[in-house]
Design a protein around this motif. Structure first.
Motif, mmCIF file in Angstrom:
data_model
loop_
_atom_site.group_PDB
_atom_site.id
_atom_site.type_symbol
_atom_site.label_atom_id
_atom_site.label_comp_id
_atom_site.label_asym_id
_atom_site.label_seq_id
_atom_site.Cartn_x
_atom_site.Cartn_y
_atom_site.Cartn_z
ATOM 1 N N GLU A 295 10.617 1.328 -7.714
ATOM 2 C CA GLU A 295 12.088 1.317 -7.935
ATOM 3 C C GLU A 295 12.686 2.863 -7.935
ATOM 4 N N ALA A 296 11.842 3.789 -8.206
ATOM 5 C CA ALA A 296 12.268 5.095 -8.081
ATOM 6 C C ALA A 296 12.702 5.531 -6.710
ATOM 7 N N SER A 297 12.019 4.926 -5.603
ATOM 8 C CA SER A 297 12.165 5.316 -4.255
ATOM 9 C C SER A 297 13.391 4.428 -3.642
ATOM 10 N N GLY A 298 13.943 3.384 -4.414
ATOM 11 C CA GLY A 298 14.992 2.784 -4.005
ATOM 12 C C GLY A 298 14.597 1.388 -3.486
ATOM 13 N N ALA B 55 11.231 -5.202 0.100
ATOM 14 C CA ALA B 55 10.323 -5.822 -0.924
ATOM 15 C C ALA B 55 9.260 -5.042 -1.097
ATOM 16 N N GLY B 56 8.551 -4.125 -1.844
ATOM 17 C CA GLY B 56 7.546 -3.592 -2.350
ATOM 18 C C GLY B 56 6.475 -4.386 -3.207
ATOM 19 N N ALA B 57 5.248 -4.089 -2.784
ATOM 20 C CA ALA B 57 4.388 -4.640 -3.780
ATOM 21 C C ALA B 57 3.725 -3.823 -4.773
ATOM 22 N N ALA B 58 3.737 -4.238 -6.096
ATOM 23 C CA ALA B 58 3.037 -3.441 -7.031
ATOM 24 C C ALA B 58 2.021 -4.143 -7.742
ATOM 25 N N PHE C 180 0.809 -1.150 -0.045
ATOM 26 C CA PHE C 180 0.075 0.022 0.025
ATOM 27 C C PHE C 180 0.858 1.247 0.045
ATOM 28 N N GLY C 181 2.064 1.411 -0.683
ATOM 29 C CA GLY C 181 2.808 2.729 -0.713
ATOM 30 C C GLY C 181 3.880 2.421 -1.289
ATOM 31 N N THR C 182 4.954 3.373 -1.150
ATOM 32 C CA THR C 182 6.293 3.563 -1.204
ATOM 33 C C THR C 182 6.785 4.119 -0.053
ATOM 34 N N LEU C 183 8.189 3.912 0.181
ATOM 35 C CA LEU C 183 9.005 4.238 1.303
ATOM 36 C C LEU C 183 10.018 5.394 0.876
ATOM 37 N N SER C 184 10.287 6.342 1.456
ATOM 38 C CA SER C 184 11.150 7.383 1.040
ATOM 39 C C SER C 184 12.505 6.781 0.844
ATOM 40 N N PRO C 185 13.273 7.179 -0.146
ATOM 41 C CA PRO C 185 14.803 6.731 -0.244
ATOM 42 C C PRO C 185 15.532 6.897 1.011
ATOM 43 N N ASP C 186 15.347 7.751 2.184
ATOM 44 C CA ASP C 186 16.082 7.753 3.282
ATOM 45 C C ASP C 186 15.878 6.606 4.079
ATOM 46 N N ILE C 187 14.700 6.022 3.996
ATOM 47 C CA ILE C 187 14.171 4.832 4.842
ATOM 48 C C ILE C 187 14.972 3.660 4.144
#
Length: 357
Positions: free
Chosen positions: A169-172, A156-159, A137-144
């Motif tokens: 991918e853009a978020s890292g 691992a993020g779900a899409a 349900f979302g992305t995390l910041s590059p800092d995280i």
């Protein structure tokens, strides 16, 4: 060998087979340990847990296995600011009154506003340092993501769409879980409505593989070695299997839930918001049929879940199974194994026969 993939090496597991991290108290330490000890990656859905409960959970898991495991959280664990108006509650109460009458219990009061717990949960995960941290349900910041890398945590993020994969991918993020509409449980869409984000697993894997560099994990509609073969031939680097592990005796699913996944009822699944307020796939029942098209009368997540909790409890006690949502994916009719170790062995053997070394 077929299982020597980038994902498996990065995580430190023998086989690129991930167990779906179930929410709603369906995960269990026993299942996580069984899958991880068999060479896969056990997963635990902790989005309902407090930080202290997450710390306690981690101690239990580490006492049961010394292998890598996955902790899962929801980036967005509340809708509509976590509150509902009196008018919304009145509309929901009117819709569901007959079901509460049927089991002989009063309607619950309007649920109190819900405050997101994600930030506190996230800090607990960072402190614990599980080998894998997956999220929905979302992305995390590059800092995280950078904080995770410094701690040795693989993310691992779900899409559910290509656009979501590109955003991840853009978020890292390290790996992307391609969640097809065949999967059981909630649809983890976050850029558009889940109703308009219903790409099938194998199409989604190909779309993402073509456009992103991060390893892709195929999720949805996979429960056999043949399914693993198909996913990997289309570009998946690993697979995540939910329903087949949910049906195993080691999961925390009630016995009736596991039995229904092996029954004729498992042939019929549906996507519904009626039980939680968010779209999810489970075995078709009377409420999901009768509430189809009436979604405007439901409370937002997780207030709808709170509203329905007493009904679920009473229906379970009275064995009124048609009033309960039992999560399950479209692959359920192919389930064969009731023990996680046997399922893992079968998956590995079948995939080995089907995939060229």
């Amino acid at each position: 060998m077929w299982y020597n993939t980038a994902s498996a090496k990065k995580i430190g597991i023998q086989y690129p087979i991930l167990q779906g991290p179930f929410g709603g108290n369906l995960s269990s330490v026993r299942l996580v340990a069984a899958v991880s000890n068999a060479g896969g990656l056990g997963g635990y859905g902790a989005y309902t847990h407090t930080p202290q409960e997450i710390f306690s959970l981690d101690r239990e898991i580490r006492a049961s296995t010394g292998k890598p495991y996955n902790l899962n959280l929801w980036v967005s664990d509340v809708d509509n600011s976590g509150s509902a108006t009196d008018g919304q509650y009145a509309q929901t109460a009117k819709l569901f009154q007959p079901y509460f009458d049927e089991v002989g219990i009063p309607l619950p009061e309007k649920p109190a506003p819900f405050q997101s717990r994600f930030e506190n949960q996230l800090q607990a995960v960072l402190d614990i340092r599980p080998k894998v941290f997956s999220y929905l349900f979302g992305t995390l910041s590059p800092d995280i993501h950078e904080q995770c890398r410094k701690r040795g945590i693989v993310t691992a993020g779900a899409a559910t769409t290509l656009d979501e994969a590109l955003a991840l991918e853009a978020s890292g993020v390290d790996m992307i879980i391609a969640s097809g509409f065949e999967a059981g449980g909630h649809r983890p869409s976050f850029l558009d409505t889940p109703e308009s984000s219903l790409t099938g697993t194998f199409v989604l894997v190909q779309l993402i593989r073509e456009k992103v560099k991060a390893p892709v994990i195929a999720a949805g509609g996979i429960a056999t070695g043949a399914g693993i073969k198909a996913a990997m031939q289309l570009g998946a680097d690993a697979v995540q299997i939910g329903t087949a592990f949910l049906a195993c005796e080691e999961s925390n699913a009630p016995p009736i839930h596991r039995e229904l996944l092996f029954s004729d009822r498992a042939k019929y699944t549906t996507l519904t918001r009626a039980f939680t307020g968010r779209l999810g796939r489970g075995l078709t029942n009377r409420i999901s049929k009768e509430m189809s098209g009436r979604e405007s009368g439901f409370l937002p997540f997780p207030l709808q879940s709170q509203f329905m909790s007493d009904l679920r409890k009473s229906a379970m006690e009275q064995e009124k199974w048609d009033l309960i949502l039992f999560w399950g994916g479209q692959i359920a009719p192919l389930l064969k194994h009731r023990k996680a170790g046997e399922l893992m062995q079968s998956l590995v053997e079948e995939a080995g026969k089907n995939l060229i070394s």
